[in-house]
Design a protein around this motif. Structure first.
Motif, short mmCIF file in Angstrom:
data_model
loop_
_atom_site.label_atom_id
_atom_site.label_comp_id
_atom_site.label_asym_id
_atom_site.label_seq_id
_atom_site.Cartn_x
_atom_site.Cartn_y
_atom_site.Cartn_z
N GLU A 6 -25.54 16.04 0.03
CA GLU A 6 -25.21 14.74 -0.56
C GLU A 6 -26.37 13.77 -0.43
O GLU A 6 -26.74 13.09 -1.39
CB GLU A 6 -23.97 14.15 0.13
CG GLU A 6 -22.68 14.83 -0.29
CD GLU A 6 -21.50 14.47 0.61
OE1 GLU A 6 -20.36 14.81 0.24
OE2 GLU A 6 -21.71 13.89 1.70
N ILE A 10 -28.30 11.97 -3.52
CA ILE A 10 -28.34 10.51 -3.68
C ILE A 10 -29.79 10.02 -3.74
O ILE A 10 -30.16 9.24 -4.63
CB ILE A 10 -27.57 9.82 -2.53
CG1 ILE A 10 -26.08 10.20 -2.60
CG2 ILE A 10 -27.75 8.30 -2.60
CD1 ILE A 10 -25.31 9.94 -1.30
N TRP A 14 -31.71 8.43 -6.96
CA TRP A 14 -32.26 7.08 -6.89
C TRP A 14 -33.75 7.04 -7.15
O TRP A 14 -34.29 6.05 -7.64
CB TRP A 14 -31.87 6.38 -5.58
CG TRP A 14 -31.82 4.91 -5.84
CD1 TRP A 14 -32.79 4.00 -5.54
CD2 TRP A 14 -30.80 4.20 -6.57
NE1 TRP A 14 -32.42 2.76 -6.03
CE2 TRP A 14 -31.21 2.87 -6.65
CE3 TRP A 14 -29.58 4.59 -7.13
CZ2 TRP A 14 -30.45 1.89 -7.30
CZ3 TRP A 14 -28.82 3.64 -7.77
CH2 TRP A 14 -29.25 2.31 -7.85
N VAL A 74 -29.53 2.71 -0.30
CA VAL A 74 -29.86 4.14 -0.36
C VAL A 74 -30.84 4.48 0.77
O VAL A 74 -30.77 5.57 1.35
CB VAL A 74 -30.48 4.53 -1.73
CG1 VAL A 74 -31.04 5.94 -1.71
CG2 VAL A 74 -29.44 4.39 -2.85
N SER A 128 -21.50 13.20 -5.40
CA SER A 128 -22.27 12.54 -4.34
C SER A 128 -22.48 11.07 -4.66
O SER A 128 -22.36 10.20 -3.78
CB SER A 128 -23.64 13.22 -4.18
OG SER A 128 -23.47 14.57 -3.83
N MET A 129 -22.78 10.76 -5.92
CA MET A 129 -23.00 9.37 -6.31
C MET A 129 -21.71 8.56 -6.23
O MET A 129 -21.72 7.40 -5.79
CB MET A 129 -23.60 9.27 -7.71
CG MET A 129 -25.03 9.79 -7.83
SD MET A 129 -26.17 9.20 -6.53
CE MET A 129 -26.31 7.46 -6.90
N PHE A 132 -21.20 7.77 -2.69
CA PHE A 132 -22.11 6.71 -2.27
C PHE A 132 -21.62 5.34 -2.77
O PHE A 132 -21.59 4.36 -2.02
CB PHE A 132 -23.54 6.97 -2.78
CG PHE A 132 -24.44 5.79 -2.62
CD1 PHE A 132 -24.85 5.38 -1.35
CD2 PHE A 132 -24.84 5.03 -3.72
CE1 PHE A 132 -25.66 4.25 -1.18
CE2 PHE A 132 -25.64 3.91 -3.56
CZ PHE A 132 -26.05 3.52 -2.29
#
Ligand code: ZNH
Length: 145
Positions: A6, A10, A14, A74, A128-129, A132
């Protein structure tokens, strides 16, 4: 509470974000898809139609500011809540932004990322996003409860 996979997903997503361009795209979509969010930006001038929003320098600058703040989060995946504590205070006590809008903004951002990254935005990467963004929204909403 992140798996290595994950975290990798992320930070990789990003690293492909252009805070200026993608920030403008996301904030513009928020203002167009959910027009009532325009009321928070009464100092930004003309937001009455998509062309005006696209050419609005303040929308550009603010989209960049918001995405840069998300980029800071992040960079602090193990302490997202702490990283957002001050921003949460500002939104709750000074700006009085309905925290429901944080969720809307993160949904818009998922769409912007999907449109940008196409096939590399796999369901696993999306998962995963989404996780987040849930943590981000929770952190930003912290001062409200
Ligand atoms: Zn917000 C501001 C971030 C969302 C509204 N923000 C802001 C800032 C930042 C942010 C960084 C700056 C601060 C200072 O100055 O200190 N946001 C953010 C983030 C997010 C957000 C990260 C995610 C999600 N916001 C949001 C939303 C809304 C908002 C959704 C609505 C709708 N903000 C806002 C406002 C402001 C801000 C109104 C102020 C602007 C001006 O400039 O005035």
């Amino acid at each position: 509470h992140w798996t290595a996979e994950e975290k990798a997903a992320i930070t990789s997503v990003w690293s492909k974000v252009d805070v200026e361009q993608d920030g403008h795209e996301a904030l513009s979509r928020l203002l167009i898809v959910y027009p009532w969010t325009q009321r928070y930006f009464s100092s930004f001038g003309n937001l009455s139609n998509p062309t005006a929003i696209a050419g609005n320098a303040k929308v550009h600058a603010h989209g960049k500011k918001v995405l840069s703040a998300i980029g800071d989060a992040v960079g602090h995946l193990d302490n997202v809540k702490g990283a957002l504590h001050e921003l949460s205070d500002i939104h709750a006590f000074k700006l009085h932004v309905d925290p429901e809008n944080f969720r809307r903004f993160s949904e818009v951002l998922v769409i912007v990322l999907a449109a940008k990254l196409t096939s590399s935005f796999t369901p696993k990467v999306q998962h995963s996003m989404e996780k987040f963004f849930a943590v981000l929204v929770d952190g930003l909403s912290h001062s409200y409860h």
